[in-house]
Design a protein around this motif. Structure first.
Motif, PDB file in Angstrom:
ATOM      1  N   ILE A 198     -42.443 -23.098 -12.422  1.00  0.00           N
ATOM      2  CA  ILE A 198     -42.235 -23.196 -13.873  1.00  0.00           C
ATOM      3  C   ILE A 198     -43.183 -22.288 -14.649  1.00  0.00           C
ATOM      4  O   ILE A 198     -44.402 -22.327 -14.440  1.00  0.00           O
ATOM      5  N   VAL A 199     -42.607 -21.466 -15.534  1.00  0.00           N
ATOM      6  CA  VAL A 199     -43.402 -20.737 -16.534  1.00  0.00           C
ATOM      7  C   VAL A 199     -43.520 -21.672 -17.727  1.00  0.00           C
ATOM      8  O   VAL A 199     -42.546 -21.906 -18.456  1.00  0.00           O
ATOM      9  N   MET A 200     -44.705 -22.239 -17.897  1.00  0.00           N
ATOM     10  CA  MET A 200     -44.909 -23.288 -18.907  1.00  0.00           C
ATOM     11  C   MET A 200     -45.176 -22.608 -20.249  1.00  0.00           C
ATOM     12  O   MET A 200     -46.324 -22.463 -20.659  1.00  0.00           O
ATOM     13  N   ASP A 201     -44.119 -22.215 -20.934  1.00  0.00           N
ATOM     14  CA  ASP A 201     -44.299 -21.420 -22.152  1.00  0.00           C
ATOM     15  C   ASP A 201     -43.920 -22.213 -23.404  1.00  0.00           C
ATOM     16  O   ASP A 201     -43.047 -23.092 -23.354  1.00  0.00           O
ATOM     17  N   GLY A 202     -44.578 -21.890 -24.518  1.00  0.00           N
ATOM     18  CA  GLY A 202     -44.208 -22.479 -25.805  1.00  0.00           C
ATOM     19  C   GLY A 202     -45.273 -23.372 -26.428  1.00  0.00           C
ATOM     20  O   GLY A 202     -45.036 -23.965 -27.488  1.00  0.00           O
ATOM     21  N   LEU A 221     -46.862 -23.890 -10.749  1.00  0.00           N
ATOM     22  CA  LEU A 221     -46.945 -23.789 -12.210  1.00  0.00           C
ATOM     23  C   LEU A 221     -47.716 -22.556 -12.637  1.00  0.00           C
ATOM     24  O   LEU A 221     -48.795 -22.272 -12.104  1.00  0.00           O
ATOM     25  N   PHE A 222     -47.175 -21.835 -13.620  1.00  0.00           N
ATOM     26  CA  PHE A 222     -47.859 -20.656 -14.155  1.00  0.00           C
ATOM     27  C   PHE A 222     -48.733 -21.124 -15.311  1.00  0.00           C
ATOM     28  O   PHE A 222     -48.242 -21.497 -16.382  1.00  0.00           O
ATOM     29  N   ALA A 223     -50.046 -21.148 -15.087  1.00  0.00           N
ATOM     30  CA  ALA A 223     -50.968 -21.665 -16.103  1.00  0.00           C
ATOM     31  C   ALA A 223     -51.676 -20.564 -16.876  1.00  0.00           C
ATOM     32  O   ALA A 223     -52.028 -20.741 -18.047  1.00  0.00           O
ATOM     33  N   PHE A 224     -51.905 -19.420 -16.208  1.00  0.00           N
ATOM     34  CA  PHE A 224     -52.650 -18.338 -16.876  1.00  0.00           C
ATOM     35  C   PHE A 224     -52.331 -17.037 -16.147  1.00  0.00           C
ATOM     36  O   PHE A 224     -52.599 -16.894 -14.960  1.00  0.00           O
ATOM     37  N   SER A 225     -51.726 -16.118 -16.877  1.00  0.00           N
ATOM     38  CA  SER A 225     -51.313 -14.875 -16.218  1.00  0.00           C
ATOM     39  C   SER A 225     -52.438 -13.848 -16.261  1.00  0.00           C
ATOM     40  O   SER A 225     -53.385 -13.965 -17.055  1.00  0.00           O
ATOM     41  N   SER A 226     -52.324 -12.825 -15.416  1.00  0.00           N
ATOM     42  CA  SER A 226     -53.331 -11.761 -15.421  1.00  0.00           C
ATOM     43  C   SER A 226     -53.348 -11.060 -16.784  1.00  0.00           C
ATOM     44  O   SER A 226     -54.344 -10.445 -17.149  1.00  0.00           O
ATOM     45  N   GLU A 227     -52.266 -11.177 -17.539  1.00  0.00           N
ATOM     46  CA  GLU A 227     -52.185 -10.548 -18.867  1.00  0.00           C
ATOM     47  C   GLU A 227     -52.753 -11.454 -19.968  1.00  0.00           C
ATOM     48  O   GLU A 227     -53.059 -10.975 -21.067  1.00  0.00           O
ATOM     49  N   ASN A 228     -52.902 -12.733 -19.683  1.00  0.00           N
ATOM     50  CA  ASN A 228     -53.372 -13.648 -20.728  1.00  0.00           C
ATOM     51  C   ASN A 228     -54.838 -13.415 -21.129  1.00  0.00           C
ATOM     52  O   ASN A 228     -55.291 -13.907 -22.167  1.00  0.00           O
ATOM     53  N   TRP A 229     -55.582 -12.632 -20.348  1.00  0.00           N
ATOM     54  CA  TRP A 229     -56.953 -12.264 -20.745  1.00  0.00           C
ATOM     55  C   TRP A 229     -56.935 -11.475 -22.054  1.00  0.00           C
ATOM     56  O   TRP A 229     -57.940 -11.390 -22.741  1.00  0.00           O
ATOM     57  N   HIS A 230     -55.794 -10.871 -22.385  1.00  0.00           N
ATOM     58  CA  HIS A 230     -55.704 -10.067 -23.614  1.00  0.00           C
ATOM     59  C   HIS A 230     -55.593 -10.926 -24.864  1.00  0.00           C
ATOM     60  O   HIS A 230     -55.564 -10.396 -25.973  1.00  0.00           O
ATOM     61  N   ARG A 231     -55.517 -12.203 -24.729  1.00  0.00           N
ATOM     62  CA  ARG A 231     -55.457 -13.079 -25.916  1.00  0.00           C
ATOM     63  C   ARG A 231     -56.829 -13.130 -26.594  1.00  0.00           C
ATOM     64  O   ARG A 231     -57.831 -12.773 -25.989  1.00  0.00           O
ATOM     65  N   PRO A 232     -56.861 -13.613 -27.849  1.00  0.00           N
ATOM     66  CA  PRO A 232     -58.162 -13.715 -28.536  1.00  0.00           C
ATOM     67  C   PRO A 232     -59.157 -14.496 -27.678  1.00  0.00           C
ATOM     68  O   PRO A 232     -58.776 -15.475 -27.019  1.00  0.00           O
ATOM     69  N   ILE A 272     -37.943 -22.005 -13.332  1.00  0.00           N
ATOM     70  CA  ILE A 272     -37.683 -22.526 -14.682  1.00  0.00           C
ATOM     71  C   ILE A 272     -38.613 -21.835 -15.672  1.00  0.00           C
ATOM     72  O   ILE A 272     -39.791 -21.634 -15.379  1.00  0.00           O
ATOM     73  N   ARG A 273     -38.077 -21.457 -16.837  1.00  0.00           N
ATOM     74  CA  ARG A 273     -38.960 -21.016 -17.923  1.00  0.00           C
ATOM     75  C   ARG A 273     -38.634 -21.808 -19.176  1.00  0.00           C
ATOM     76  O   ARG A 273     -37.487 -21.820 -19.626  1.00  0.00           O
ATOM     77  N   THR A 274     -39.643 -22.452 -19.737  1.00  0.00           N
ATOM     78  CA  THR A 274     -39.463 -23.152 -21.011  1.00  0.00           C
ATOM     79  C   THR A 274     -39.799 -22.183 -22.142  1.00  0.00           C
ATOM     80  O   THR A 274     -40.275 -21.076 -21.915  1.00  0.00           O
ATOM     81  N   TYR A 283     -36.388 -15.066 -22.232  1.00  0.00           N
ATOM     82  CA  TYR A 283     -35.649 -14.772 -21.000  1.00  0.00           C
ATOM     83  C   TYR A 283     -36.362 -13.673 -20.232  1.00  0.00           C
ATOM     84  O   TYR A 283     -35.873 -12.557 -20.128  1.00  0.00           O
ATOM     85  N   ARG A 284     -37.557 -13.977 -19.762  1.00  0.00           N
ATOM     86  CA  ARG A 284     -38.265 -12.988 -18.953  1.00  0.00           C
ATOM     87  C   ARG A 284     -39.149 -13.675 -17.925  1.00  0.00           C
ATOM     88  O   ARG A 284     -39.443 -14.860 -18.030  1.00  0.00           O
ATOM     89  N   ILE A 285     -39.586 -12.863 -16.955  1.00  0.00           N
ATOM     90  CA  ILE A 285     -40.365 -13.387 -15.834  1.00  0.00           C
ATOM     91  C   ILE A 285     -41.859 -13.270 -16.106  1.00  0.00           C
ATOM     92  O   ILE A 285     -42.663 -13.999 -15.534  1.00  0.00           O
ATOM     93  N   SER A 286     -42.241 -12.356 -17.009  1.00  0.00           N
ATOM     94  CA  SER A 286     -43.655 -12.175 -17.378  1.00  0.00           C
ATOM     95  C   SER A 286     -44.577 -12.046 -16.169  1.00  0.00           C
ATOM     96  O   SER A 286     -45.660 -12.648 -16.149  1.00  0.00           O
ATOM     97  N   ASN A 287     -44.145 -11.271 -15.184  1.00  0.00           N
ATOM     98  CA  ASN A 287     -45.010 -10.971 -14.025  1.00  0.00           C
ATOM     99  C   ASN A 287     -45.395 -12.226 -13.235  1.00  0.00           C
ATOM    100  O   ASN A 287     -46.475 -12.287 -12.658  1.00  0.00           O
TER     101      ASN A 287
END
Ligand code: IPE
Ligand code: IPE
Ligand code: MG
Length: 244
Positions: free
Chosen positions: A13-17, A57-68, A183-185, A189-193
């Motif tokens: 699951i990509v736990m998004d939103g 479960l996808f909790a933190f992507s390698s790209e999420n470091w770019h967040r504030p 599953i992506r919530t 509609y993407r896989i986000s790596n």
């Protein structure tokens, strides 16, 4: 019937939103991340109840470091608190917890907690729960390729021995049943790596429900949808039917 097995063995699951969920309530994004914890607990309970063997479960992507920085910091604090509070309960339910991703990037106290949680639950097998942190599907493919290069350099294997099967053995989750349902919530509609290699033949399911609202009934709907799919793996529907 030429449908998939009724219950997927392995769900990711990509736990998004979370951010949008918080914004709708005029609260900071971290409020949404916190609210997502309950949804994680529900997903685990649902999997135990439905007989799903693996939940990733996808909790933190390698790209999420770019967040504030403040949001990244809040997420790290949340991971620490969640580990301190939830591991014993998961253990009591027979859950084996594993973290996948490049764990080197995390500070020592968090890394220690992750390693302790993995060691503490290593003997369980009612449900395998994998939490992807600092994970990227491309990173996974690169680290597996490095393992292959090393094995060739050490003379353990010949370059011709590298095929999909062999390379796949070095990918994260290789020892577990293949991914059945992705599953992506959160309505994107993407896989986000996320699991690029492992998702090659997974069934994809997208829902607009924001992660903090994703409950038992939502997962049940996804599983029912999955049960109606015909998994053909390149064959025709007639061939699949003949094999059943
Ligand atoms: C997913 O929710 C959680 C993480 C990426 C850690 P988001 O924080 O991406 O929520 P939205 O997509 O902004 O609503
Ligand atoms: C994917 O969500 C990562 C996690 C859920 C942990 P994002 O919200 O980071 O994905 P993008 O940036 O919208 O693709
Ligand atoms: Mg998002």
């Amino acid at each position: 019937m030429t449908t998939a097995a009724r219950v997927p063995r392995h769900i990711a699951i990509v736990m998004d939103g979370n951010g949008r969920w918080a914004r709708a309530r005029h609260r900071p994004r971290s409020f949404g991340h916190n609210a997502g914890r309950k949804a994680v607990r529900e997903a685990v309970e649902s999997c135990l109840r439905e007989g799903v063997q693996v939940l990733t479960l996808f909790a933190f992507s390698s790209e999420n470091w770019h967040r504030p920085q403040a949001e990244v910091g809040a997420l790290m604090n949340l991971f620490v608190r969640a580990l301190d509070k939830e591991v014993e309960d998961l253990h009591g339910h027979g859950v084996r917890l594993r973290f996948i991703g490049d764990l080197q990037a995390f500070d020592e106290p968090l890394r220690r907690r992750m390693h302790n949680a993995m060691a503490h639950t290593a003997g369980n097998d009612r449900l395998h729960m994998n939490v992807a942190v600092n994970y990227g599907g491309r990173w996974d493919i690169v680290q597996a390729s490095r393992c292959a290069a090393e094995a060739v350099a050490n003379g353990d294997i010949h370059v011709d021995d590298i095929d999909e099967n062999r390379l796949g053995q070095w990918m994260s989750l290789a020892e577990l049943p293949p991914l059945d349902l992705f599953i992506r919530t959160g309505g994107e509609y993407r896989i986000s790596n996320f699991l690029l290699w492992q998702a090659a033949y997974a069934e994809l399911y997208f829902t607009d429900t924001l992660w903090p609202d994703f409950d038992h009934a939502c997962l049940r709907l996804a599983i029912e949808d999955y049960a109606r799919r015909e998994r053909r793996y390149g064959r025709t529907g007639e061939q699949v039917a003949a094999n059943h």
